[in-house]
Enzyme design. Structure first.
Site, mmCIF file in Angstrom:
data_model
loop_
_atom_site.group_PDB
_atom_site.id
_atom_site.type_symbol
_atom_site.label_atom_id
_atom_site.label_comp_id
_atom_site.label_asym_id
_atom_site.label_seq_id
_atom_site.Cartn_x
_atom_site.Cartn_y
_atom_site.Cartn_z
ATOM 1 N N SER A 252 1.025 -1.345 0.013
ATOM 2 C CA SER A 252 -0.085 0.219 -0.085
ATOM 3 C C SER A 252 0.825 0.552 0.191
ATOM 4 O O SER A 252 2.296 1.321 0.616
ATOM 5 C CB SER A 252 -0.681 -0.154 1.118
ATOM 6 O OG SER A 252 -0.576 1.180 2.722
ATOM 7 N N LYS A 253 0.433 2.053 -0.791
ATOM 8 C CA LYS A 253 1.187 3.151 -1.097
ATOM 9 C C LYS A 253 1.225 4.400 0.632
ATOM 10 O O LYS A 253 2.169 3.953 0.609
ATOM 11 C CB LYS A 253 0.088 3.912 -1.892
ATOM 12 C CG LYS A 253 1.052 5.499 -2.300
ATOM 13 C CD LYS A 253 -0.162 5.968 -2.611
ATOM 14 C CE LYS A 253 0.418 7.644 -2.278
ATOM 15 N NZ LYS A 253 -0.614 8.667 -3.973
ATOM 16 N N ARG A 254 0.179 3.623 1.370
ATOM 17 C CA ARG A 254 0.424 4.427 3.006
ATOM 18 C C ARG A 254 1.862 4.054 3.841
ATOM 19 O O ARG A 254 2.433 4.596 4.455
ATOM 20 C CB ARG A 254 -1.076 4.639 3.942
ATOM 21 C CG ARG A 254 -0.799 5.053 5.040
ATOM 22 C CD ARG A 254 -2.514 5.287 5.024
ATOM 23 N NE ARG A 254 -3.006 3.930 5.011
ATOM 24 C CZ ARG A 254 -2.426 3.189 6.258
ATOM 25 N NH1 ARG A 254 -2.030 3.393 7.394
ATOM 26 N NH2 ARG A 254 -3.218 2.121 6.498
ATOM 27 N N GLY A 257 4.585 3.331 0.603
ATOM 28 C CA GLY A 257 5.646 4.525 0.292
ATOM 29 C C GLY A 257 6.278 4.342 -1.340
ATOM 30 O O GLY A 257 5.247 3.891 -2.034
#
Ligand code: GLU
Length: 290
Positions: A252-254, A257
């Site tokens: 996940s991007k969260r 990153g």
């Protein structure tokens, strides 16, 4: 028959490495069998789509050496056709107008209630098609629409039956109609939704094989129902395992990153051929950057 495949990213951010991997498998397949590899930018979310993101997708493909054939297609250019197709399905009785007032639709409690009810009914094998507008007589529906009352358009999914298809990667797939909601095709503001647009564009672009991330596996049942309603041949489907973090968690991007963005690898000096080789051959785990 010439194989025609497509890469259909939404330009709402950088090019995700999972999407890049889907592009790679489409490209490899097309190039192997002498087919066509097409690019379609799914820019119907006007608020979140940007030219900058489209540029970074195109640059990412270029960096990887994945050249596409024909002109790239922008999905938003086809919105009028998508709206017309949804209206035609209403005319044919395969879809219906849902006049549920906006406030009611947006009320989270009502939504949750519908979801809970659908789940409970699916578990018990009870038909959950309780939308009061589903069986509204056509004349009444036409008359209400003619007065300017707002409506969404939903596909009329059969009361009984099972959707089945064989995925080239995941094998036999099955889902009872009772587990598939009457999906919204057009929102009440006239905005065509993903499942409708993707199917219509894939038909228009004469796509023979849909190769994409495994997260779309459940959408495929809905999309096949749409192909059938539209009287169009159903393409073959191949879903690809998602790229996971080194600890096998979903990327996940969260949480992860910059690991998720293709640009990171380019900017850190990765050689594109090595990148392609890694993602083409390995079980899909992301590359640890540190
Ligand atoms: N725009 C969709 C996505 O990025 C496309 C999915 C598909 O290939 O059908 O997930």
């Amino acid at each position: 028959m010439t194989v025609r495949v497509r890469f259909a990213p939404s330009p709402t951010g950088y090019l995700h490495i999972g999407a890049a991997r889907s592009a790679l498998f489409n490209w490899l397949f097309a190039r192997k069998v002498g087919g066509r590899f097409l690019l379609r930018i799914e820019d119907t979310d006007l608020q979140r789509s940007s030219d900058e993101s489209t540029r970074s997708i195109v640059e990412g493909l270029e960096w990887l050496g994945l050249d596409y054939d024909e002109e790239k297609v922008f999905q938003s250019d086809n919105a009028d056709k998508h709206r017309a197709a949804a209206r035609k399905l209403v005319e044919e009785g395969k879809a219906y107008r849902d006049f549920t007032p906006k406030e009611q639709r947006e009320d989270k409690n009502v939504k949750q209630d519908i979801v809970d009810r659908a789940r409970a009914h699916a578990a018990e094998g009870i038909d959950h098609r309780s939308n009061p507008f589903r069986d509204l007589p056509k004349e009444e529906s036409d008359a209400r629409a003619a007065t300017g009352e707002r409506f969404a358009i939903r596909l009329k999914v059969g009361r009984e039956g099972t959707s089945r298809f064989t995925d080239i990667v995941y094998g036999e797939q099955e889902r009872g109609y009772s587990e598939i909601e009457d999906l919204v095709l057009l929102r009440s503001d006239g905005h065509p939704l993903y499942n409708l647009s993707v199917v219509l564009d894939d038909i228009e672009m004469r796509i023979t094989h849909v190769i994409r991330g495994q997260d779309h596996l459940t959408n495929t049942h809905k999309q096949i129902l749409l192909y059938q309603a539209l009287g169009a041949p159903v393409p073959q489907f191949a879903h690809l395992p998602l790229i996971l973090a080194p600890n096998k968690a979903k990327l996940s991007k969260r949480k992860h990153g910059e690991v998720v963005s293709l640009t990171t690898y380019r900017d850190r000096g990765f050689v594109p051929d090595a990148f392609v080789n890694y993602f083409g051959r390995r079980i899909p785990l992301s590359i640890p950057l540190k």
